[in-house]
Scaffold this motif. Sequence first.
Motif, PDB file in Angstrom:
ATOM      1  N   ASN A  30       0.592  -1.205   0.118  1.00 11.05           N
ATOM      2  CA  ASN A  30      -0.312  -0.075  -0.114  1.00 11.05           C
ATOM      3  C   ASN A  30       1.109   1.244  -0.153  1.00 11.05           C
ATOM      4  O   ASN A  30       0.159   2.449  -0.280  1.00 11.05           O
ATOM      5  N   HIS A  31       2.234   1.149   0.157  1.00  9.03           N
ATOM      6  CA  HIS A  31       3.195   2.155   0.304  1.00  9.03           C
ATOM      7  C   HIS A  31       3.047   3.068   0.697  1.00  9.03           C
ATOM      8  O   HIS A  31       2.748   4.140   1.130  1.00  9.03           O
ATOM      9  N   THR A  32       2.240   2.970   2.778  1.00 10.05           N
ATOM     10  CA  THR A  32       1.360   3.157   3.388  1.00 10.05           C
ATOM     11  C   THR A  32       3.111   3.908   4.465  1.00 10.05           C
ATOM     12  O   THR A  32       2.842   4.436   5.799  1.00 10.05           O
ATOM     13  N   ALA A  33       4.228   3.410   4.161  1.00 11.95           N
ATOM     14  CA  ALA A  33       5.229   3.675   4.969  1.00 11.95           C
ATOM     15  C   ALA A  33       7.120   3.626   3.776  1.00 11.95           C
ATOM     16  O   ALA A  33       6.896   2.561   2.923  1.00 11.95           O
ATOM     17  N   SER A  34       7.976   4.040   4.366  1.00  9.96           N
ATOM     18  CA  SER A  34       9.180   3.915   3.670  1.00  9.96           C
ATOM     19  C   SER A  34       9.886   2.474   3.981  1.00  9.96           C
ATOM     20  O   SER A  34      10.429   2.106   5.153  1.00  9.96           O
ATOM     21  N   ILE A  35       9.782   1.494   3.019  1.00  5.05           N
ATOM     22  CA  ILE A  35      10.794   0.472   3.958  1.00  5.05           C
ATOM     23  C   ILE A  35      12.048   0.134   2.647  1.00  5.05           C
ATOM     24  O   ILE A  35      12.296   0.801   1.425  1.00  5.05           O
ATOM     25  N   SER A  36      13.079  -0.392   2.899  1.00  8.27           N
ATOM     26  CA  SER A  36      14.667  -0.619   2.150  1.00  8.27           C
ATOM     27  C   SER A  36      13.818  -1.172   0.993  1.00  8.27           C
ATOM     28  O   SER A  36      13.123  -1.992   0.641  1.00  8.27           O
ATOM     29  N   GLN A  37      14.981  -0.736  -0.003  1.00  9.42           N
ATOM     30  CA  GLN A  37      14.666  -1.321  -1.306  1.00  9.42           C
ATOM     31  C   GLN A  37      14.668  -3.281  -0.938  1.00  9.42           C
ATOM     32  O   GLN A  37      14.062  -4.270  -2.090  1.00  9.42           O
ATOM     33  N   GLU A  38      15.874  -3.713  -0.407  1.00 11.90           N
ATOM     34  CA  GLU A  38      16.172  -5.026  -0.175  1.00 11.90           C
ATOM     35  C   GLU A  38      14.831  -5.557   0.084  1.00 11.90           C
ATOM     36  O   GLU A  38      14.405  -6.652   0.342  1.00 11.90           O
ATOM     37  N   THR A  39      14.145  -5.181   1.673  1.00 12.14           N
ATOM     38  CA  THR A  39      12.984  -6.529   1.948  1.00 12.14           C
ATOM     39  C   THR A  39      12.085  -5.736   0.708  1.00 12.14           C
ATOM     40  O   THR A  39      11.097  -6.885   0.859  1.00 12.14           O
ATOM     41  N   THR A  40      12.137  -4.419   0.366  1.00 12.98           N
ATOM     42  CA  THR A  40      10.626  -4.568  -0.646  1.00 12.98           C
ATOM     43  C   THR A  40      10.824  -5.539  -1.499  1.00 12.98           C
ATOM     44  O   THR A  40       9.940  -6.370  -2.394  1.00 12.98           O
ATOM     45  N   ARG A  41      11.439  -5.965  -2.050  1.00 14.99           N
ATOM     46  CA  ARG A  41      12.159  -7.136  -3.214  1.00 14.99           C
ATOM     47  C   ARG A  41      11.721  -7.944  -2.728  1.00 14.99           C
ATOM     48  O   ARG A  41      11.363  -9.260  -3.170  1.00 14.99           O
ATOM     49  N   ARG A  42      12.325  -8.111  -1.290  1.00 14.99           N
ATOM     50  CA  ARG A  42      12.140  -9.667  -0.764  1.00 14.99           C
ATOM     51  C   ARG A  42      10.848 -10.305  -0.830  1.00 14.99           C
ATOM     52  O   ARG A  42       9.971 -10.862  -0.938  1.00 14.99           O
ATOM     53  N   VAL A  43       9.580  -9.017  -0.283  1.00 16.29           N
ATOM     54  CA  VAL A  43       8.035  -9.377  -0.450  1.00 16.29           C
ATOM     55  C   VAL A  43       7.710  -9.510  -2.169  1.00 16.29           C
ATOM     56  O   VAL A  43       6.754 -10.104  -1.914  1.00 16.29           O
ATOM     57  N   LEU A  44       8.302  -8.419  -2.556  1.00 12.68           N
ATOM     58  CA  LEU A  44       7.751  -8.696  -4.172  1.00 12.68           C
ATOM     59  C   LEU A  44       7.833 -10.220  -4.309  1.00 12.68           C
ATOM     60  O   LEU A  44       7.088 -11.169  -5.148  1.00 12.68           O
ATOM     61  N   ASP A  45       9.081 -10.475  -4.307  1.00 12.61           N
ATOM     62  CA  ASP A  45       9.587 -11.872  -4.744  1.00 12.61           C
ATOM     63  C   ASP A  45       7.980 -12.884  -4.237  1.00 12.61           C
ATOM     64  O   ASP A  45       8.026 -13.672  -4.738  1.00 12.61           O
TER      65      ASP A  45
END
Length: 341
Positions: A30-45
């Motif tokens: 939902n893009h409601t907080a700043s999340i690191s690129q590494e963590t974002t990629r793990r979630v998207l994967d």
Amino acid sequence: MGIQKNNRATMKDVANLAGVTIGTVSHVINHTASISQETTRRVLDAIAELHYVPNTMARNMRSKTNHRVGLMIPNLTNNFHARIASNFVDLADKYKYIVYIMGYQYSLEREKKDLRSLMEYNVGTVVIVNGCHEEEYIRKMLDRGIDVILADRHSDIEGVPCVEFENCRVYREIIHVLKEKGYSSIGFISEPLVLTNLKDRFGAYKQGLRENGYELNEDHIFISERLCLDNTKNGYLYMKELLQNRCREELPQVFLATSDLLAIGILRAITEAGYRVPEDFGIVGCDNLQISGYMQPRLTTVMQDRELLSKELWKMILAKDNGEKVENIVLPQKLILRESC
């Protein structure tokens, strides 16, 4: 850890696979907080691996509150497509929408990958400019409640409206004008006819030849993978090689190029080889880029109104979000006669 194939993945499943909290998954989606690129990629994967579809998507689509739009562009380095993207983003800002821009570089596999990514990003609408034959993925998006709108192409899939340029009439008009100018042979030069607008132009070229008493000469048709990207440079190199391997009498008197950038490269190769434009060879482009009016000689071309295309796409997006009926739109094109033919 795993889930049954027939069971719908949950946010908890995604969190477990990515090694994060459910709250982090929610923030990424939902893009409601700043999340690191590494963590974002793990979630998207994890979302991709589990084919997770957020419940928020269906809820947003029902309430028409999803203001995320995916824009699929074939080539972001091409000025024609870059201007479409720029106009589109300006209008998105006006209507308070977020746009995810994907450049698929005329690759079907990359296009499919980008479409999967847009599903993961929880967009409400995807606009595909041109595009290949990814009907299976379009149907998947429709099944998941994502609206799909096509630009500069059309499809027979029900519920997929389009805004396209009228390619056929103007190309037949070009052939007629060139006959009146006295050209006895007309060539066609293009990247592979993967996109529907290119197919339409080629079909209209052949029809225009028949209507004006020309015979179709296969030796005057030049379609090459080399012309897909870096159109100006590769158009120049392709024509330079063509002029080295064929004498003037073996080539058409005028070339129809499927883009201005391609035509500009062709023009340079012809003049460098010692020929004159239009005395020895004529050239016709397509797009009416600003630079086409500043060439020497100025380039005859087809005007395609990119600003109007973007405006009509946004009318469609807003109408769909308001639950209104949407009809296909065909935008006019205009032949701009200058000195190159």
